[in-house]
Scaffold this motif. Structure first.
Motif, PDB file in Angstrom:
ATOM      1  N   GLN A  80       0.542  -0.936  -0.320  1.00  0.00           N
ATOM      2  CA  GLN A  80       0.096  -0.066  -0.037  1.00  0.00           C
ATOM      3  C   GLN A  80       0.823   1.498  -0.090  1.00  0.00           C
ATOM      4  O   GLN A  80       0.541   2.020  -0.610  1.00  0.00           O
ATOM      5  CB  GLN A  80      -0.774   0.451   1.176  1.00  0.00           C
ATOM      6  N   LEU A  81       2.072   1.195   0.718  1.00  0.00           N
ATOM      7  CA  LEU A  81       2.435   2.079   0.785  1.00  0.00           C
ATOM      8  C   LEU A  81       3.940   2.962  -0.600  1.00  0.00           C
ATOM      9  O   LEU A  81       3.414   3.521  -0.859  1.00  0.00           O
ATOM     10  CB  LEU A  81       3.563   1.900   2.050  1.00  0.00           C
ATOM     11  N   ALA A  82       3.413   1.423  -1.640  1.00  0.00           N
ATOM     12  CA  ALA A  82       4.365   1.712  -2.623  1.00  0.00           C
ATOM     13  C   ALA A  82       3.512   2.234  -3.274  1.00  0.00           C
ATOM     14  O   ALA A  82       3.355   3.016  -4.513  1.00  0.00           O
ATOM     15  CB  ALA A  82       4.760   0.389  -3.253  1.00  0.00           C
ATOM     16  N   VAL A  83       1.788   2.311  -3.126  1.00  0.00           N
ATOM     17  CA  VAL A  83       0.814   3.062  -4.100  1.00  0.00           C
ATOM     18  C   VAL A  83       1.055   4.251  -4.020  1.00  0.00           C
ATOM     19  O   VAL A  83       1.253   5.093  -4.695  1.00  0.00           O
ATOM     20  CB  VAL A  83      -0.469   1.320  -4.233  1.00  0.00           C
ATOM     21  N   ILE A  84       1.226   4.170  -2.440  1.00  0.00           N
ATOM     22  CA  ILE A  84       0.431   5.848  -2.229  1.00  0.00           C
ATOM     23  C   ILE A  84       2.275   6.788  -2.989  1.00  0.00           C
ATOM     24  O   ILE A  84       2.364   8.160  -3.336  1.00  0.00           O
ATOM     25  CB  ILE A  84       0.722   5.901  -0.610  1.00  0.00           C
ATOM     26  N   HIS A  85       3.355   6.582  -2.645  1.00  0.00           N
ATOM     27  CA  HIS A  85       4.644   6.880  -3.509  1.00  0.00           C
ATOM     28  C   HIS A  85       4.376   7.116  -4.793  1.00  0.00           C
ATOM     29  O   HIS A  85       5.269   7.676  -5.148  1.00  0.00           O
ATOM     30  CB  HIS A  85       5.298   6.176  -2.716  1.00  0.00           C
ATOM     31  N   ALA A  86       3.801   6.025  -5.597  1.00  0.00           N
ATOM     32  CA  ALA A  86       3.580   6.263  -6.748  1.00  0.00           C
ATOM     33  C   ALA A  86       2.084   7.265  -7.239  1.00  0.00           C
ATOM     34  O   ALA A  86       3.165   8.322  -7.710  1.00  0.00           O
ATOM     35  CB  ALA A  86       3.124   5.053  -7.357  1.00  0.00           C
ATOM     36  N   GLU A  87       1.732   7.562  -6.527  1.00  0.00           N
ATOM     37  CA  GLU A  87       0.339   8.086  -6.349  1.00  0.00           C
ATOM     38  C   GLU A  87       0.811   9.254  -6.506  1.00  0.00           C
ATOM     39  O   GLU A  87       0.525  10.628  -6.745  1.00  0.00           O
ATOM     40  CB  GLU A  87      -0.564   7.950  -5.720  1.00  0.00           C
ATOM     41  N   ASN A  88       1.664   9.866  -5.007  1.00  0.00           N
ATOM     42  CA  ASN A  88       2.418  10.780  -4.739  1.00  0.00           C
ATOM     43  C   ASN A  88       3.471  11.424  -5.792  1.00  0.00           C
ATOM     44  O   ASN A  88       2.961  13.011  -5.957  1.00  0.00           O
ATOM     45  CB  ASN A  88       3.478  10.726  -3.681  1.00  0.00           C
ATOM     46  N   ALA A  89       3.856  11.088  -6.471  1.00  0.00           N
ATOM     47  CA  ALA A  89       4.987  11.084  -6.896  1.00  0.00           C
ATOM     48  C   ALA A  89       4.072  11.572  -8.686  1.00  0.00           C
ATOM     49  O   ALA A  89       5.195  12.717  -8.956  1.00  0.00           O
ATOM     50  CB  ALA A  89       6.371  10.024  -7.971  1.00  0.00           C
ATOM     51  N   LEU A  91       1.440  13.305  -8.478  1.00  0.00           N
ATOM     52  CA  LEU A  91       1.011  14.414  -8.161  1.00  0.00           C
ATOM     53  C   LEU A  91       2.055  15.647  -8.537  1.00  0.00           C
ATOM     54  O   LEU A  91       1.219  16.127  -8.679  1.00  0.00           O
ATOM     55  CB  LEU A  91       0.002  14.236  -6.563  1.00  0.00           C
ATOM     56  N   ARG A  92       2.641  14.666  -8.081  1.00  0.00           N
ATOM     57  CA  ARG A  92       3.882  16.396  -7.777  1.00  0.00           C
ATOM     58  C   ARG A  92       4.799  17.038  -9.062  1.00  0.00           C
ATOM     59  O   ARG A  92       4.730  18.217  -9.436  1.00  0.00           O
ATOM     60  CB  ARG A  92       5.363  15.549  -6.741  1.00  0.00           C
ATOM     61  N   ALA A  93       4.515  15.265 -10.132  1.00  0.00           N
ATOM     62  CA  ALA A  93       4.708  15.922 -11.603  1.00  0.00           C
ATOM     63  C   ALA A  93       3.664  17.101 -12.437  1.00  0.00           C
ATOM     64  O   ALA A  93       3.617  18.109 -12.538  1.00  0.00           O
ATOM     65  CB  ALA A  93       4.993  14.474 -12.567  1.00  0.00           C
ATOM     66  N   ASP A  94       2.459  16.488 -11.861  1.00  0.00           N
ATOM     67  CA  ASP A  94       0.965  17.061 -12.006  1.00  0.00           C
ATOM     68  C   ASP A  94       0.721  18.829 -11.638  1.00  0.00           C
ATOM     69  O   ASP A  94       1.296  19.506 -12.668  1.00  0.00           O
ATOM     70  CB  ASP A  94      -0.085  16.516 -11.776  1.00  0.00           C
ATOM     71  N   LEU A  95       1.607  19.311 -10.247  1.00  0.00           N
ATOM     72  CA  LEU A  95       1.674  19.938  -9.485  1.00  0.00           C
ATOM     73  C   LEU A  95       2.771  21.184 -10.009  1.00  0.00           C
ATOM     74  O   LEU A  95       2.221  22.026 -10.726  1.00  0.00           O
ATOM     75  CB  LEU A  95       1.775  19.277  -8.399  1.00  0.00           C
ATOM     76  N   LEU A  96       3.820  20.152  -9.981  1.00  0.00           N
ATOM     77  CA  LEU A  96       4.950  21.093 -11.455  1.00  0.00           C
ATOM     78  C   LEU A  96       3.753  21.822 -12.593  1.00  0.00           C
ATOM     79  O   LEU A  96       4.703  22.919 -13.103  1.00  0.00           O
ATOM     80  CB  LEU A  96       6.085  20.327 -11.801  1.00  0.00           C
ATOM     81  N   ALA A  97       3.356  20.420 -13.236  1.00  0.00           N
ATOM     82  CA  ALA A  97       2.943  21.228 -14.563  1.00  0.00           C
ATOM     83  C   ALA A  97       1.960  22.425 -14.518  1.00  0.00           C
ATOM     84  O   ALA A  97       2.166  22.944 -15.493  1.00  0.00           O
ATOM     85  CB  ALA A  97       2.665  19.907 -15.517  1.00  0.00           C
ATOM     86  N   SER A  98       1.335  22.357 -13.691  1.00  0.00           N
ATOM     87  CA  SER A  98       0.301  23.181 -13.364  1.00  0.00           C
ATOM     88  C   SER A  98       0.906  24.817 -13.237  1.00  0.00           C
ATOM     89  O   SER A  98       0.657  25.650 -13.091  1.00  0.00           O
ATOM     90  CB  SER A  98      -0.458  22.640 -12.533  1.00  0.00           C
ATOM     91  N   GLN A  99       2.323  24.815 -12.118  1.00  0.00           N
ATOM     92  CA  GLN A  99       2.633  25.407 -11.905  1.00  0.00           C
ATOM     93  C   GLN A  99       3.302  26.590 -13.148  1.00  0.00           C
ATOM     94  O   GLN A  99       3.788  27.159 -13.199  1.00  0.00           O
ATOM     95  CB  GLN A  99       3.635  25.321 -10.652  1.00  0.00           C
ATOM     96  N   GLY A 100       4.154  25.635 -13.728  1.00  0.00           N
ATOM     97  CA  GLY A 100       4.268  26.074 -15.079  1.00  0.00           C
ATOM     98  C   GLY A 100       3.819  26.611 -15.715  1.00  0.00           C
ATOM     99  O   GLY A 100       4.179  27.908 -16.480  1.00  0.00           O
ATOM    100  N   GLU A 101       2.074  26.006 -15.630  1.00  0.00           N
ATOM    101  CA  GLU A 101       1.251  26.917 -15.879  1.00  0.00           C
ATOM    102  C   GLU A 101       1.066  28.017 -16.362  1.00  0.00           C
ATOM    103  O   GLU A 101       1.324  29.164 -16.594  1.00  0.00           O
ATOM    104  CB  GLU A 101       0.205  26.118 -17.514  1.00  0.00           C
ATOM    105  N   VAL A 102       0.803  28.036 -15.130  1.00  0.00           N
ATOM    106  CA  VAL A 102       0.000  29.591 -14.931  1.00  0.00           C
ATOM    107  C   VAL A 102       1.288  30.534 -14.670  1.00  0.00           C
ATOM    108  O   VAL A 102       1.590  31.534 -14.265  1.00  0.00           O
ATOM    109  CB  VAL A 102       0.524  28.960 -12.329  1.00  0.00           C
ATOM    110  N   THR A 103       2.345  30.107 -14.447  1.00  0.00           N
ATOM    111  CA  THR A 103       3.959  30.815 -13.653  1.00  0.00           C
ATOM    112  C   THR A 103       3.774  31.471 -16.085  1.00  0.00           C
ATOM    113  O   THR A 103       4.073  32.562 -16.387  1.00  0.00           O
ATOM    114  CB  THR A 103       5.465  29.935 -14.441  1.00  0.00           C
ATOM    115  N   LYS A 104       3.494  30.512 -17.124  1.00  0.00           N
ATOM    116  CA  LYS A 104       3.875  31.300 -18.759  1.00  0.00           C
ATOM    117  C   LYS A 104       1.950  32.459 -18.024  1.00  0.00           C
ATOM    118  O   LYS A 104       2.223  33.375 -18.906  1.00  0.00           O
ATOM    119  CB  LYS A 104       3.243  30.080 -19.732  1.00  0.00           C
TER     120      LYS A 104
END
Length: 107
Positions: A80-89, A91-104
């Motif tokens: 379960q922890l491995a699944v959570i870590h994968a989901e976290n990674a 979501l972090r990638a999505d957050l970085l992409a969204s932050q890039g779009e906001v900056t643009k």
């Protein structure tokens, strides 16, 4: 003899549960209880088969007993922890992409 056969055929053995059952029999003063010095026996067996003593093996799914149950629970939680870590990674990638779009958009 059963343990010797399992060792010879490289079958999995639930050592923790087996030791707990035998230690309970040693502590039981009733007739028919076992009289076995585990410290000496296990040291010899582990050295002979080069078993790393600092690691606890994961019990096979067919194993029974309280230790085997705890080991199965531990494996489930680790999965379960491995699944959570994968989901976290992800979501972090999505957050970085969204932050890039906001900056643009702000530029």
């Amino acid at each position: 003899m059963g343990i010797g056969h399992a060792l010879e055929n490289k079958e999995p053995i639930d050592w923790p549960s087996l030791m707990i059952k035998h230690m309970a029999r040693i502590a039981d003063p009733q007739p028919g209880s076992h009289q076995l010095a585990y410290g000496n026996l296990l040291t010899i067996v582990f050295k002979e088969f080069v078993v790393p003593i600092d690691q606890v093996p994961i019990a096979s799914p067919r194993a029974f007993g309280p230790v085997a149950s705890l080991l199965r629970d531990l494996r489930t939680v680790r999965d379960q922890l491995a699944v959570i870590h994968a989901e976290n990674a992800s979501l972090r990638a999505d957050l970085l992409a969204s932050q890039g779009e906001v900056t643009k958009l702000q530029e």
